[in-house]
Design a protein around this motif. Structure first.
Motif, PDB file in Angstrom:
ATOM      1  N   ALA A  55       8.649  -1.604   3.420  1.00 29.95           N
ATOM      2  CA  ALA A  55       7.654  -1.280   4.761  1.00 29.95           C
ATOM      3  C   ALA A  55       8.294  -0.583   5.959  1.00 29.95           C
ATOM      4  CB  ALA A  55       7.483  -2.723   5.396  1.00 29.95           C
ATOM      5  N   ALA A  56       9.576  -0.715   6.126  1.00 29.14           N
ATOM      6  CA  ALA A  56      10.096   0.026   7.439  1.00 29.14           C
ATOM      7  C   ALA A  56      10.306   1.486   6.901  1.00 29.14           C
ATOM      8  CB  ALA A  56      11.407  -0.558   7.764  1.00 29.14           C
ATOM      9  N   GLU A  57      10.834   1.738   5.775  1.00 24.17           N
ATOM     10  CA  GLU A  57      11.171   3.153   5.237  1.00 24.17           C
ATOM     11  C   GLU A  57       9.742   3.952   4.905  1.00 24.17           C
ATOM     12  OE1 GLU A  57      13.170   6.574   4.146  1.00 24.17           O
ATOM     13  OE2 GLU A  57      13.887   4.697   5.053  1.00 24.17           O
ATOM     14  N   PHE A  58       8.879   3.405   4.511  1.00 25.68           N
ATOM     15  CA  PHE A  58       7.410   4.183   4.321  1.00 25.68           C
ATOM     16  C   PHE A  58       6.439   3.759   5.388  1.00 25.68           C
ATOM     17  CE2 PHE A  58       9.840   4.024   0.325  1.00 25.68           C
ATOM     18  CZ  PHE A  58       9.908   5.151   0.014  1.00 25.68           C
ATOM     19  N   GLU A  59       6.611   2.861   6.265  1.00 24.02           N
ATOM     20  CA  GLU A  59       5.616   2.616   7.288  1.00 24.02           C
ATOM     21  C   GLU A  59       4.259   2.399   6.586  1.00 24.02           C
ATOM     22  OE1 GLU A  59       5.534   5.900  10.099  1.00 24.02           O
ATOM     23  OE2 GLU A  59       7.466   5.528  10.619  1.00 24.02           O
ATOM     24  N   ASP A  90       0.944  -1.172  -0.033  1.00 28.13           N
ATOM     25  CA  ASP A  90      -0.036   0.019  -0.001  1.00 28.13           C
ATOM     26  C   ASP A  90       0.755   1.207  -0.104  1.00 28.13           C
ATOM     27  OD1 ASP A  90      -2.583  -1.317  -0.226  1.00 28.13           O
ATOM     28  OD2 ASP A  90      -2.845  -1.228   2.201  1.00 28.13           O
ATOM     29  N   VAL A  91       0.712   2.017  -0.785  1.00 28.56           N
ATOM     30  CA  VAL A  91       1.555   3.308  -0.939  1.00 28.56           C
ATOM     31  C   VAL A  91       0.681   4.601  -0.924  1.00 28.56           C
ATOM     32  CG1 VAL A  91       3.172   4.532  -1.885  1.00 28.56           C
ATOM     33  CG2 VAL A  91       3.226   2.016  -2.154  1.00 28.56           C
ATOM     34  N   PRO A  92       0.679   5.483   0.150  1.00 34.23           N
ATOM     35  CA  PRO A  92       0.059   6.539   0.214  1.00 34.23           C
ATOM     36  C   PRO A  92       0.331   7.506  -1.026  1.00 34.23           C
ATOM     37  CG  PRO A  92       0.424   6.067   2.360  1.00 34.23           C
ATOM     38  CD  PRO A  92       1.043   5.113   1.330  1.00 34.23           C
ATOM     39  N   ALA A  93      -0.514   8.636  -1.608  1.00 30.52           N
ATOM     40  CA  ALA A  93      -0.241   9.383  -2.437  1.00 30.52           C
ATOM     41  C   ALA A  93       1.121  10.332  -2.339  1.00 30.52           C
ATOM     42  CB  ALA A  93      -1.471  10.188  -2.830  1.00 30.52           C
ATOM     43  N   GLN A  94       1.284  10.588  -1.142  1.00 24.45           N
ATOM     44  CA  GLN A  94       2.606  11.567  -0.799  1.00 24.45           C
ATOM     45  C   GLN A  94       3.795  10.839  -0.778  1.00 24.45           C
ATOM     46  OE1 GLN A  94      -0.166  10.507   1.428  1.00 24.45           O
ATOM     47  NE2 GLN A  94       0.771  10.563   3.742  1.00 24.45           N
ATOM     48  N   HIS A  95       3.696   9.355  -0.837  1.00 28.28           N
ATOM     49  CA  HIS A  95       5.147   8.479  -0.834  1.00 28.28           C
ATOM     50  C   HIS A  95       5.387   7.966  -2.057  1.00 28.28           C
ATOM     51  CE1 HIS A  95       5.400   9.254   3.580  1.00 28.28           C
ATOM     52  NE2 HIS A  95       4.570   8.362   3.861  1.00 28.28           N
ATOM     53  N   VAL A  96       4.441   8.141  -3.195  1.00 34.22           N
ATOM     54  CA  VAL A  96       4.446   7.412  -4.462  1.00 34.22           C
ATOM     55  C   VAL A  96       5.794   7.965  -5.125  1.00 34.22           C
ATOM     56  CG1 VAL A  96       3.662   7.414  -6.816  1.00 34.22           C
ATOM     57  CG2 VAL A  96       2.178   7.191  -4.629  1.00 34.22           C
ATOM     58  N   ASP A  97       6.324   9.250  -5.227  1.00 34.97           N
ATOM     59  CA  ASP A  97       7.457   9.829  -5.688  1.00 34.97           C
ATOM     60  C   ASP A  97       8.734   9.050  -5.100  1.00 34.97           C
ATOM     61  OD1 ASP A  97       5.951  11.061  -7.669  1.00 34.97           O
ATOM     62  OD2 ASP A  97       6.019  12.906  -6.715  1.00 34.97           O
ATOM     63  N   ARG A  98       8.650   9.280  -3.650  1.00 34.99           N
ATOM     64  CA  ARG A  98       9.792   8.914  -2.908  1.00 34.99           C
ATOM     65  C   ARG A  98       9.999   7.234  -3.189  1.00 34.99           C
ATOM     66  NH1 ARG A  98       9.557   9.184   2.654  1.00 34.99           N
ATOM     67  NH2 ARG A  98      11.670   8.572   2.749  1.00 34.99           N
ATOM     68  N   LEU A  99       9.023   6.449  -3.125  1.00 34.24           N
ATOM     69  CA  LEU A  99       9.111   4.997  -3.155  1.00 34.24           C
ATOM     70  C   LEU A  99       9.778   4.818  -4.928  1.00 34.24           C
ATOM     71  CD1 LEU A  99       8.729   2.263  -2.403  1.00 34.24           C
ATOM     72  CD2 LEU A  99       6.364   2.397  -3.003  1.00 34.24           C
ATOM     73  N   PRO A 153       2.063  -1.484  10.323  1.00 36.25           N
ATOM     74  CA  PRO A 153       2.902  -1.512   9.103  1.00 36.25           C
ATOM     75  C   PRO A 153       3.977  -2.633   9.332  1.00 36.25           C
ATOM     76  CG  PRO A 153       2.348   0.664   9.511  1.00 36.25           C
ATOM     77  CD  PRO A 153       2.136  -0.003  11.034  1.00 36.25           C
ATOM     78  N   GLY A 154       4.125  -3.415   8.200  1.00 32.10           N
ATOM     79  CA  GLY A 154       5.190  -4.437   8.242  1.00 32.10           C
ATOM     80  C   GLY A 154       4.856  -5.383   7.102  1.00 32.10           C
ATOM     81  N   VAL A 155       5.403  -6.623   7.143  1.00 29.14           N
ATOM     82  CA  VAL A 155       5.521  -7.450   5.849  1.00 29.14           C
ATOM     83  C   VAL A 155       4.638  -8.958   6.229  1.00 29.14           C
ATOM     84  CG1 VAL A 155       6.647  -8.976   4.416  1.00 29.14           C
ATOM     85  CG2 VAL A 155       7.492  -6.634   4.816  1.00 29.14           C
ATOM     86  N   VAL A 156       3.831  -9.347   5.716  1.00 26.38           N
ATOM     87  CA  VAL A 156       3.223 -10.524   5.807  1.00 26.38           C
ATOM     88  C   VAL A 156       3.439 -11.424   4.937  1.00 26.38           C
ATOM     89  CG1 VAL A 156       1.117 -11.809   6.443  1.00 26.38           C
ATOM     90  CG2 VAL A 156       1.469  -9.536   7.459  1.00 26.38           C
TER      91      VAL A 156
END
Length: 519
Positions: free
Chosen positions: A378-382, A329-338, A415-418
């Protein structure tokens, strides 16, 4: 260069004499820049003075009302204290106008309080000193403006080179004589000038602070003192690039004597150029992102031939089998950074990694040995991330479905990996019970729950243990620490309350699913 007290003392035509012993002056007092020269014989001229001014006086204030003062020494002490508090750079005393020589009390007070005091001979008018200061200030202003114009021209020409951004930062570093670094939107040091100009731990502190500014997503600037723990503190200025909500990076600049008004104007022009270059890169990134999305849909549909060919020409080969699919899942504000982070990871791997947008998620194709990237995201973008089992080359669609199911589970917690195998180990029934069955399960178990609440019984706990032990009364009784007839009686009562015969497999499976759904 801006004039200093020492500049005035060095001018032979002024013939100024320093009266304050040099050892009594604070370090750098004679090198303090002068902002202006002003004359006044007021007992308290500080309302008309400012920091960095040189005050010139003929000493009239030391003659008038002498009888009303406790002593000339006390007056001189208070007079000098007021000048020091006002930030005066130096005091000049004109002799032979009102009195012969400079008052000893004034010389002593300046020595005690560390204020430079010089004597102005009778033949030198105060206007000569004021005019010299004004001329030197004008020369300095012209010199700085000429420097700024030359620097901006050189930086503009550098921006036209093939790698304009690197050339621009390099030119800024040369002009300021300072380290300059660019932290990209992914939070990594993208480039610096000169290379290796800032060592650890200072570099790590700068990058860490830049990441914090990027996470906040707001335009900002701040000053950081880095490297204090290593005994070599360095003052670093950080400025975000790009608009709020879509930051493109952070520009970091080391401390420099050139960072006056003219220097800041040059930095402002570099910020504008760097922001423009990064915005152009973002437009290119968006075009690449649309291409990736189209290729991803083809891959998920089982058509990998085109994706292999295009990816190989642009980024490198697709991951080799066995591989996994991760969905984040990526919120809109993190799309460019990711996106920038993943583009960097693709470059580091020479391909062997593919990603693309799928509505509000980002889908990653990873080699089986590269699952740590999912943890990094997961860790960088929570954000929650689901990851599939390892599959063969023809199992992309299955792996994507697995990753989506794992993502649904990841959304239920922090937030994390499953990983999908965490779900599959619990069985299909456990997964089905976690979808939308909770309300039905509560209604199913309501008769047992109400009876337990009203009578203090343990029908739910007993039936759970009985089902866990495969419907064996003796094993259940032993686990609960009661007689097997008690277990039989409770199960029979549960059957009556539920209106179900629990001797059959289907009834037991349905009751077990209900118990799982309410856990």
């Amino acid at each position: 260069m801006q004039p200093t007290v020492q500049t005035l003392l060095d001018r032979q035509e002024l013939a100024l004499s320093l009266l304050t012993p040099a050892p009594d002056l604070p370090t750098g007092a004679l090198a303090a820049p002068i902002a202006w020269a002003h004359s006044s014989d007021l007992a308290d001229p500080t309302p008309f003075l400012d920091t960095g001014h040189v005050l010139l006086t003929t000493g009239t204030q030391f003659e008038s009302d002498a009888e009303a003062r406790e002593s000339e020494s006390a007056f001189a002490e208070a007079y000098v204290r007021r000048l020091r508090d006002a930030g005066i750079a130096a005091l000049g005393f004109g002799t032979e106008v009102i009195r012969a020589g400079t008052p000893d009390a004034l010389v002593e007070a300046c020595g005690r309080q560390g204020l430079p005091l010089f004597e102005v001979p009778y033949r030198v008018p105060f206007i000569a000193i004021a005019r010299l200061v004004a001329d030197l200030l004008a020369e300095d202003a012209y010199s700085r403006q000429a420097w700024a114009l030359a620097a901006q021209r050189a930086i503009s020409l550098a921006a036209l080179r093939p790698d304009g951004l690197s050339a621009t930062l390099g030119e800024l570093s040369n002009r300021l004589g300072a380290w300059v670094g660019l932290v990209d939107a992914a939070g990594s040091l993208d480039r610096e000038a000169p290379d290796g100009g800032l060592e650890q731990p200072a570099l790590g502190e700068v990058v860490g602070e830049a990441r914090s500014m990027l996470r906040r997503g707001q335009r900002a600037s701040r000053t950081l003192v880095a490297g204090e723990s290593a005994g070599s503190p360095q003052r670093i200025t950080l400025q975000t690039l790009g608009g709020g909500g879509s930051l493109r990076g952070v520009l970091a600049i080391g401390d420099s004597a050139e960072l006056d008004q003219a220097g800041r104007e040059v930095v402002t022009s570099v910020i504008a150029l760097a922001g423009l270059a990064l915005e152009q890169n973002r437009d290119l990134d968006r075009a690449r992102g649309h291409l990736r999305t189209g290729l991803l849909r083809g891959i998920l549909a089982g058509d990998t031939e085109l994706a292999q060919r295009v990816a190989g020409e642009m980024w490198g080969p697709l991951p080799g089998a066995p591989f996994r699919v991760a969905v984040a899942d990526v919120p809109a504000q993190h799309v460019d950074r990711l996106t920038e982070l993943l583009e960097l990871r693709v470059e580091q791997r020479g391909g062997r990694l593919f990603f693309g947008r799928d509505d509000d998620t980002v889908v990653l194709l990873l080699e089986d040995s590269d699952t740590a990237l999912a943890d990094e995201v997961a860790a960088e973008f929570e954000v929650p991330v689901g990851i599939s089992d390892a599959v063969a080359a023809d199992g992309v669609a299955l792996a994507h479905e697995q990753a989506l199911r794992a993502l649904e589970r990841a959304r239920e917690s922090t937030p994390g990996v499953v990983a999908f195998d965490e779900i599959s180990r619990q069985g299909v029934l456990a997964f089905l019970a976690r979808t939308d069955a909770r309300a039905v399960a509560l209604a199913t178990l309501a008769p047992l729950a109400e009876h337990d609440a009203a009578n203090g019984t343990a029908l739910i706990a007993t039936t759970r243990a009985w089902l866990e032990h495969g419907g064996q009364f003796d094993a259940t009784a032993q686990a609960l620490g009661v007689h097997r007839h008690t277990v039989r009686s409770r199960v029979a009562l549960a059957e009556r309350l539920l209106g179900r015969d629990l001797s059959g497999f289907h009834a037991r499976a349905d009751l077990w699913a209900a118990l799982l759904a309410v856990d």
